[in-house]
Design an enzyme around this catalytic site. Structure first.
Site, PDB file in Angstrom:
ATOM      1  N   HIS A 128       0.851  -1.260   0.013  1.00 47.44           N
ATOM      2  CA  HIS A 128       0.039  -0.062   0.177  1.00 47.44           C
ATOM      3  C   HIS A 128       1.040   1.171   0.128  1.00 47.44           C
ATOM      4  O   HIS A 128       2.014   1.079   0.646  1.00 47.44           O
ATOM      5  CB  HIS A 128      -0.768  -0.065   1.340  1.00 47.44           C
ATOM      6  CG  HIS A 128      -1.997   0.876   1.296  1.00 47.44           C
ATOM      7  ND1 HIS A 128      -1.476   2.241   1.620  1.00 47.44           N
ATOM      8  CD2 HIS A 128      -3.384   0.703   1.455  1.00 47.44           C
ATOM      9  CE1 HIS A 128      -2.909   2.862   1.866  1.00 47.44           C
ATOM     10  NE2 HIS A 128      -3.881   2.097   1.463  1.00 47.44           N
ATOM     11  N   ASP A 205       2.478  -5.120   8.144  1.00 49.39           N
ATOM     12  CA  ASP A 205       1.282  -4.270   7.961  1.00 49.39           C
ATOM     13  C   ASP A 205       0.301  -5.147   7.905  1.00 49.39           C
ATOM     14  O   ASP A 205      -0.123  -5.889   7.044  1.00 49.39           O
ATOM     15  CB  ASP A 205       1.450  -3.395   6.527  1.00 49.39           C
ATOM     16  CG  ASP A 205       0.095  -2.774   6.240  1.00 49.39           C
ATOM     17  OD1 ASP A 205      -0.999  -2.818   6.973  1.00 49.39           O
ATOM     18  OD2 ASP A 205       0.005  -2.076   5.457  1.00 49.39           O
ATOM     19  N   GLN A 208      -5.146  -5.425   6.539  1.00 49.53           N
ATOM     20  CA  GLN A 208      -6.061  -6.288   6.030  1.00 49.53           C
ATOM     21  C   GLN A 208      -6.125  -7.767   6.666  1.00 49.53           C
ATOM     22  O   GLN A 208      -7.247  -8.385   6.275  1.00 49.53           O
ATOM     23  CB  GLN A 208      -5.733  -6.626   4.454  1.00 49.53           C
ATOM     24  CG  GLN A 208      -5.724  -5.332   3.618  1.00 49.53           C
ATOM     25  CD  GLN A 208      -7.052  -4.881   3.465  1.00 49.53           C
ATOM     26  OE1 GLN A 208      -8.243  -5.983   3.494  1.00 49.53           O
ATOM     27  NE2 GLN A 208      -7.193  -3.882   3.170  1.00 49.53           N
ATOM     28  N   LYS A 231     -11.063  -1.042   9.681  1.00 44.74           N
ATOM     29  CA  LYS A 231     -10.891  -2.052   8.840  1.00 44.74           C
ATOM     30  C   LYS A 231     -11.431  -3.353   9.749  1.00 44.74           C
ATOM     31  O   LYS A 231     -11.759  -4.571   9.127  1.00 44.74           O
ATOM     32  CB  LYS A 231      -9.643  -2.312   8.203  1.00 44.74           C
ATOM     33  CG  LYS A 231      -9.428  -1.340   7.276  1.00 44.74           C
ATOM     34  CD  LYS A 231      -8.535  -1.626   6.423  1.00 44.74           C
ATOM     35  CE  LYS A 231      -8.121  -0.411   5.270  1.00 44.74           C
ATOM     36  NZ  LYS A 231      -7.113  -0.187   4.693  1.00 44.74           N
ATOM     37  N   CYS A 369      -4.420   2.403  -3.799  1.00 47.96           N
ATOM     38  CA  CYS A 369      -3.246   2.892  -3.109  1.00 47.96           C
ATOM     39  C   CYS A 369      -2.220   1.817  -3.354  1.00 47.96           C
ATOM     40  O   CYS A 369      -1.275   1.652  -2.505  1.00 47.96           O
ATOM     41  CB  CYS A 369      -3.515   2.847  -1.547  1.00 47.96           C
ATOM     42  SG  CYS A 369      -4.761   4.381  -1.383  1.00 47.96           S
TER      43      CYS A 369
HETATM   44  C1  LIG Z   1      -5.905   0.594   4.343  1.00 41.00           C
HETATM   45  C2  LIG Z   1      -4.627   0.136   4.562  1.00 41.00           C
HETATM   46  C3  LIG Z   1      -3.729   0.759   4.876  1.00 41.00           C
HETATM   47  C4  LIG Z   1      -3.781   2.150   5.592  1.00 41.00           C
HETATM   48  O1  LIG Z   1      -4.693   2.282   6.449  1.00 41.00           O
HETATM   49  P1  LIG Z   1      -5.046   3.710   7.096  1.00 41.00           P
HETATM   50  O2  LIG Z   1      -6.149   3.107   8.053  1.00 41.00           O
HETATM   51  O3  LIG Z   1      -5.671   4.313   6.006  1.00 41.00           O
HETATM   52  O4  LIG Z   1      -4.013   4.229   7.839  1.00 41.00           O
HETATM   53  C5  LIG Z   1      -2.319   0.317   4.845  1.00 41.00           C
HETATM   54  N1  LIG Z   1      -2.026  -0.917   4.381  1.00 41.00           N
HETATM   55  C6  LIG Z   1      -3.072  -1.576   3.796  1.00 41.00           C
HETATM   56  C7  LIG Z   1      -2.599  -3.184   3.603  1.00 41.00           C
HETATM   57  C8  LIG Z   1      -4.269  -1.346   4.060  1.00 41.00           C
HETATM   58  O5  LIG Z   1      -5.371  -2.049   3.478  1.00 41.00           O
END
Ligand SMILES: *Cc1c(COP(=O)(O)O)cnc(C)c1O
Length: 411
Positions: A128, A205, A208, A231, A369
């Site tokens: 992302h 990260d 997801q 999320k 993104c």
């Molecule tokens: C949504 C997302 C982000 C960013 O998250 P924010 O809540 O906008 O800070 C980063 N990495 C992944 C894989 C995402 O799905």
């Protein structure tokens, strides 16, 4: 075909927990398939925010009065829930942040002092933007070099290539647990173990991952793990940074202010202990508390049941969509979650998304993104349908019918 009945999962009852799912859009019952962008919120989470502001709103951590105590207890209880949810060893290894992006920036900023010119940072080709840009900025500040793990046609990382990138100069590795654009589940445990052989730290990260499968940061041996509440059925504006205590102690604070200090004078300020060192200023108290309620909610359904049900939705949708001539799915790795990125031959994804919206079906279109992924496939973007445990096979049938209709209208 009613497959939902075969699934040992009471999706009908679950749907009643989400008030927004009663909505109509453009004259149709809403079909919400944009869960990878943000999830919907159950009533208990919404209620917890109203309850906080109605009954015990106060600033936390420094008041002697009853309301402040209650608010502090609820906020710290939420931290404990996150700790348990991700399997962290210690409560103070969980830092509240405004979300994934904020969490990543705390770590990237912290490494400014720990890197030297010529050091190497490894990221994956399917990150992302929030997991690319902070590292580019870090490289500019320090003279470190960014290396990229390539992916293959299926949308899986090339592990052999990854191994060949690692060496004694590698200081940091950053990979998402699950790709938001493709749904690929990355072999993060293996990625971490390999990085550790070279003494590099790893940040995962998990934006997801946390709503879709059980996460255990100790089992993974992750040095840092980050996610956003929004999320995970929680509110926006709150998330967490998990870091091993030893790492968090090494990193300098990100912002200065109240809450993050032990003693302040004009000569010298000493910082507070973890987690407060990274939590300058009045935090998002209601958001933190509601995040805890969202975690209770996810636990009450059970991550295993959620993962199993979402896999059935994924298989059902993949099969149906692939029957449409000229439809291509991007991200076909064997290990993936309930995200389907696709295009119709000769049709712009935006046009498909617009027609689906007219039919009350919310999908995302564009680069999600993750522009490097789109460059890899040489496409402007995709249509992305991402499913959650409150979605149904009947809704997928509507998506499939809508895509067919879009194809008729546009080609
Ligand atoms: C949504 C997302 C982000 C960013 O998250 P924010 O809540 O906008 O800070 C980063 N990495 C992944 C894989 C995402 O799905």
């Amino acid at each position: 075909m009613n497959q939902t009945a075969k699934i040992p999962f009471d999706v009908t009852a679950i749907r009643k927990d989400f008030p927004i799912l009663k909505r109509e859009v453009n004259g149709y019952p809403l079909v919400y398939f944009d869960n990878a962008a943000t999830s919907q919120k159950p009533q208990v989470v919404i209620d917890s925010i109203v309850d906080y502001y109605s009954n015990y709103n106060a600033n936390i951590h420094r008041g002697v009065h009853a309301l402040s105590q209650e608010a502090t207890d609820a906020y710290e209880a939420a931290r404990k829930k996150i700790q348990k949810y991700i399997g962290a060893e210690k409560q103070h290894e969980v830092i509240f942040t405004s979300g994934t992006t904020h969490s990543i920036n705390i770590v990237a900023n912290g490494f400014s002092n720990l890197l030297q010119e010529g050091d190497e940072i490894v990221v994956s080709a399917m990150e992302h933007h929030s997991n690319i840009v902070p590292w580019q900025m870090l490289c500019q500040r320090t003279g470190a070099v960014l290396k990229v793990i390539p992916m293959n046609e299926e949308g899986a990382l090339q592990m052999q290539q990854y191994k060949s990138l690692l060496n004694s100069k590698t200081k940091l590795v950053f990979v998402n647990h699950i790709s938001n654009a493709l749904g690929t589940i990355n072999p993060v445990k293996e990625i971490i173990a390999l990085a550790h052989q070279h003494g590099a730290a790893v940040l995962i990260d998990g934006a997801q991952a946390c709503a879709h499968q059980q996460v255990d940061v100790q089992d993974l041996d992750a040095d840092f793990y980050v996610s956003s509440a929004h999320k995970m059925c929680g509110p926006t504006g709150i998330g967490f940074l998990y870091g091993k205590e030893s790492w968090l102690n090494k990193l300098p604070p990100y912002q200065g202010g109240g809450e993050m200090i032990k003693e302040v004078s004009f000569e010298k300020t000493t910082y507070a202990e973890l987690p407060h060192k990274f939590e300058a200023g009045t935090p998002n108290v209601s958001g933190g508390i509601a995040f805890g309620i969202a975690i209770d909610y996810l636990n009450s359904i059970g991550l295993e049941a959620i993962a199993a049900y979402e896999q059935q939705l994924l298989e059902y949708a993949t099969k149906q969509l692939l029957e449409i001539p000229g439809l291509r799915i991007y991200g076909t790795s064997a290990d993936k979650t309930s995200v389907i990125s696709f295009n119709l031959e000769g049709v712009h994804p935006y046009d498909v998304g617009t027609i689906l919206d007219k039919l009350g079906i919310a999908v995302r279109t564009g680069h999600h993104c993750a522009q490097p992924i789109m460059d890899f496939y040489q496409i402007p973007g995709t249509v992305r349908a991402s499913f959650s445990f409150y979605n149904t096979t009947e809704e997928i049938d509507r998506l499939v019918a809508g895509v067919k209709r879009a194809q008729q209208m546009l080609s």
